[in-house]
Design a protein around this motif. Structure first.
Motif, mmCIF file in Angstrom:
data_model
loop_
_atom_site.group_PDB
_atom_site.id
_atom_site.type_symbol
_atom_site.label_atom_id
_atom_site.label_comp_id
_atom_site.label_asym_id
_atom_site.label_seq_id
_atom_site.Cartn_x
_atom_site.Cartn_y
_atom_site.Cartn_z
ATOM 1 N N LEU A 180 -35.165 4.521 111.617
ATOM 2 C CA LEU A 180 -34.945 3.157 111.130
ATOM 3 C C LEU A 180 -34.217 2.330 112.178
ATOM 4 C CD1 LEU A 180 -33.787 3.851 107.461
ATOM 5 C CD2 LEU A 180 -35.987 2.892 108.184
ATOM 6 N N LEU A 181 -33.208 2.929 112.784
ATOM 7 C CA LEU A 181 -32.435 2.254 113.826
ATOM 8 C C LEU A 181 -33.341 1.866 114.991
ATOM 9 C CD1 LEU A 181 -29.425 1.604 114.744
ATOM 10 C CD2 LEU A 181 -29.608 3.751 116.034
ATOM 11 N N GLN A 182 -34.147 2.806 115.463
ATOM 12 C CA GLN A 182 -35.054 2.544 116.591
ATOM 13 C C GLN A 182 -36.056 1.439 116.287
ATOM 14 O OE1 GLN A 182 -36.549 6.608 117.285
ATOM 15 N NE2 GLN A 182 -35.972 6.228 119.422
ATOM 16 N N ALA A 183 -36.500 1.355 115.057
ATOM 17 C CA ALA A 183 -37.496 0.354 114.679
ATOM 18 C C ALA A 183 -36.918 -1.058 114.651
ATOM 19 C CB ALA A 183 -38.083 0.696 113.306
ATOM 20 N N GLN A 184 -35.617 -1.189 114.474
ATOM 21 C CA GLN A 184 -35.008 -2.503 114.293
ATOM 22 C C GLN A 184 -34.110 -2.953 115.445
ATOM 23 O OE1 GLN A 184 -35.657 -4.641 111.804
ATOM 24 N NE2 GLN A 184 -37.184 -3.183 111.057
ATOM 25 N N PHE A 185 -33.692 -2.036 116.300
ATOM 26 C CA PHE A 185 -32.727 -2.367 117.347
ATOM 27 C C PHE A 185 -33.223 -1.876 118.710
ATOM 28 C CE2 PHE A 185 -30.288 -2.363 113.457
ATOM 29 C CZ PHE A 185 -29.414 -3.432 113.617
ATOM 30 N N SER A 186 -32.965 -2.663 119.722
ATOM 31 C CA SER A 186 -33.285 -2.258 121.095
ATOM 32 C C SER A 186 -32.374 -1.094 121.484
ATOM 33 C CB SER A 186 -33.057 -3.428 122.052
ATOM 34 O OG SER A 186 -31.661 -3.681 122.209
ATOM 35 N N PRO A 187 -32.720 -0.366 122.552
ATOM 36 C CA PRO A 187 -31.835 0.724 122.978
ATOM 37 C C PRO A 187 -30.393 0.252 123.230
ATOM 38 C CG PRO A 187 -33.953 0.977 124.026
ATOM 39 C CD PRO A 187 -33.987 -0.357 123.319
ATOM 40 N N GLU A 188 -30.223 -0.881 123.871
ATOM 41 C CA GLU A 188 -28.873 -1.391 124.119
ATOM 42 C C GLU A 188 -28.160 -1.708 122.800
ATOM 43 O OE1 GLU A 188 -26.456 -4.875 126.552
ATOM 44 O OE2 GLU A 188 -28.648 -4.970 126.459
ATOM 45 N N GLU A 189 -28.867 -2.318 121.865
ATOM 46 C CA GLU A 189 -28.268 -2.624 120.567
ATOM 47 C C GLU A 189 -27.900 -1.351 119.803
ATOM 48 O OE1 GLU A 189 -30.275 -6.798 119.130
ATOM 49 O OE2 GLU A 189 -31.531 -4.988 119.062
ATOM 50 N N GLN A 190 -28.714 -0.295 119.954
ATOM 51 C CA GLN A 190 -28.406 0.979 119.300
ATOM 52 C C GLN A 190 -27.064 1.521 119.783
ATOM 53 O OE1 GLN A 190 -31.712 3.835 119.430
ATOM 54 N NE2 GLN A 190 -33.082 2.072 119.683
ATOM 55 N N VAL A 191 -26.845 1.444 121.086
ATOM 56 C CA VAL A 191 -25.580 1.912 121.659
ATOM 57 C C VAL A 191 -24.438 1.008 121.193
ATOM 58 C CG1 VAL A 191 -24.295 2.273 123.806
ATOM 59 C CG2 VAL A 191 -26.690 3.005 123.638
ATOM 60 N N ASN A 192 -24.653 -0.308 121.231
ATOM 61 C CA ASN A 192 -23.611 -1.246 120.813
ATOM 62 C C ASN A 192 -23.242 -1.059 119.346
ATOM 63 O OD1 ASN A 192 -23.719 -2.284 123.399
ATOM 64 N ND2 ASN A 192 -24.884 -4.094 122.834
ATOM 65 N N LEU A 193 -24.245 -0.874 118.494
ATOM 66 C CA LEU A 193 -23.988 -0.656 117.070
ATOM 67 C C LEU A 193 -23.242 0.660 116.854
ATOM 68 C CD1 LEU A 193 -24.376 -1.590 114.128
ATOM 69 C CD2 LEU A 193 -26.588 -0.402 114.158
ATOM 70 N N THR A 194 -23.612 1.684 117.586
ATOM 71 C CA THR A 194 -22.942 2.975 117.467
ATOM 72 C C THR A 194 -21.482 2.868 117.900
ATOM 73 O OG1 THR A 194 -25.032 4.143 117.747
ATOM 74 C CG2 THR A 194 -23.022 5.405 118.191
ATOM 75 N N LEU A 195 -21.217 2.113 118.956
ATOM 76 C CA LEU A 195 -19.831 1.883 119.376
ATOM 77 C C LEU A 195 -19.061 1.128 118.299
ATOM 78 C CD1 LEU A 195 -17.592 2.065 121.492
ATOM 79 C CD2 LEU A 195 -18.481 -0.075 122.462
ATOM 80 N N LEU A 196 -19.685 0.127 117.704
ATOM 81 C CA LEU A 196 -19.059 -0.612 116.604
ATOM 82 C C LEU A 196 -18.697 0.337 115.459
ATOM 83 C CD1 LEU A 196 -18.336 -3.123 114.842
ATOM 84 C CD2 LEU A 196 -20.776 -3.255 114.294
ATOM 85 N N ILE A 197 -19.626 1.183 115.059
ATOM 86 C CA ILE A 197 -19.394 2.120 113.949
ATOM 87 C C ILE A 197 -18.281 3.107 114.299
ATOM 88 C CG2 ILE A 197 -20.427 3.964 112.559
ATOM 89 C CD1 ILE A 197 -23.145 2.357 112.980
ATOM 90 N N ALA A 198 -18.304 3.632 115.510
ATOM 91 C CA ALA A 198 -17.245 4.566 115.920
ATOM 92 C C ALA A 198 -15.882 3.879 115.904
ATOM 93 C CB ALA A 198 -17.550 5.112 117.313
ATOM 94 N N THR A 199 -15.853 2.630 116.318
ATOM 95 C CA THR A 199 -14.585 1.902 116.377
ATOM 96 C C THR A 199 -14.061 1.568 114.994
ATOM 97 O OG1 THR A 199 -15.218 1.008 118.530
ATOM 98 C CG2 THR A 199 -13.421 -0.104 117.380
ATOM 99 N N ILE A 200 -14.923 1.114 114.089
ATOM 100 C CA ILE A 200 -14.425 0.801 112.747
ATOM 101 C C ILE A 200 -13.964 2.078 112.053
ATOM 102 C CG2 ILE A 200 -16.687 0.817 111.583
ATOM 103 C CD1 ILE A 200 -13.537 -1.268 110.689
ATOM 104 N N ASN A 201 -14.621 3.188 112.327
ATOM 105 C CA ASN A 201 -14.148 4.448 111.752
ATOM 106 C C ASN A 201 -12.772 4.820 112.307
ATOM 107 O OD1 ASN A 201 -16.054 5.524 109.762
ATOM 108 N ND2 ASN A 201 -17.514 5.342 111.426
ATOM 109 N N ALA A 202 -12.520 4.539 113.574
ATOM 110 C CA ALA A 202 -11.185 4.770 114.144
ATOM 111 C C ALA A 202 -10.157 3.858 113.473
ATOM 112 C CB ALA A 202 -11.205 4.542 115.652
#
Length: 151
Positions: free
Chosen positions: A111-133
């Motif tokens: 689902l992620l790959q279908a909606q987000f570019s590779p760069e956006e996938q990394v950026n979103l993952t960083l966002l998620i990791a940070t909010i979890n921190a």
């Protein structure tokens, strides 16, 4: 009622400065601000950080998010109010926030790959990791949110 344990800002200002700097960098990555607040709110719901939920729903409202979408955020899979892109981001948020329980399933990554570019996938993952921190600071140190009607 839980009581605050310590103020992380006062106890370790350099560590907190690093977190704020990371947060600032994430804001510059080009993700839609409304999507960012939905992700932050959903992760905070899963992690049960009342302080964070309060802050991020307030921030989402300030960006024009509707009450209906905020109320239904924990039931986004059943609600027609979210776009495919938002659904992919929320699925990835849940997968990474409960990583031990989900193992980041291939279906959520697809689902992620279908909606987000590779760069956006990394950026979103960083966002998620940070909010979890941030959630771990909020829950771990029992940061308190203002009482209803008092901000």
């Amino acid at each position: 009622m839980m009581k605050a344990r310590l103020n992380p800002q006062a106890a370790a200002p350099a560590a907190m400065k690093a977190m704020y700097e990371l947060e600032g960098k994430i804001a510059d990555l080009g993700l839609d601000p409304t999507l960012v607040e939905l992700v932050k709110t959903r992760a905070s719901q899963i992690n049960r950080c009342a302080y964070c939920i309060n802050m991020h729903t307030r921030d989402a409202r300030a960006l024009g998010e509707t009450e209906a979408r905020l109320y239904l955020l924990d039931a986004w899979r059943e609600s027609p109010l979210y776009s495919d892109r938002e659904r992919a981001a929320l699925a990835w948020t849940e997968a990474l926030t409960d990583l031990a329980g989900t193992g980041a399933p291939d279906a959520d990554y697809a689902l992620l790959q279908a909606q987000f570019s590779p760069e956006e996938q990394v950026n979103l993952t960083l966002l998620i990791a940070t909010i979890n921190a941030w959630n771990r600071f909020g829950v771990g140190f029992r940061l308190v949110h203002p009482k209803e009607g008092r901000m």
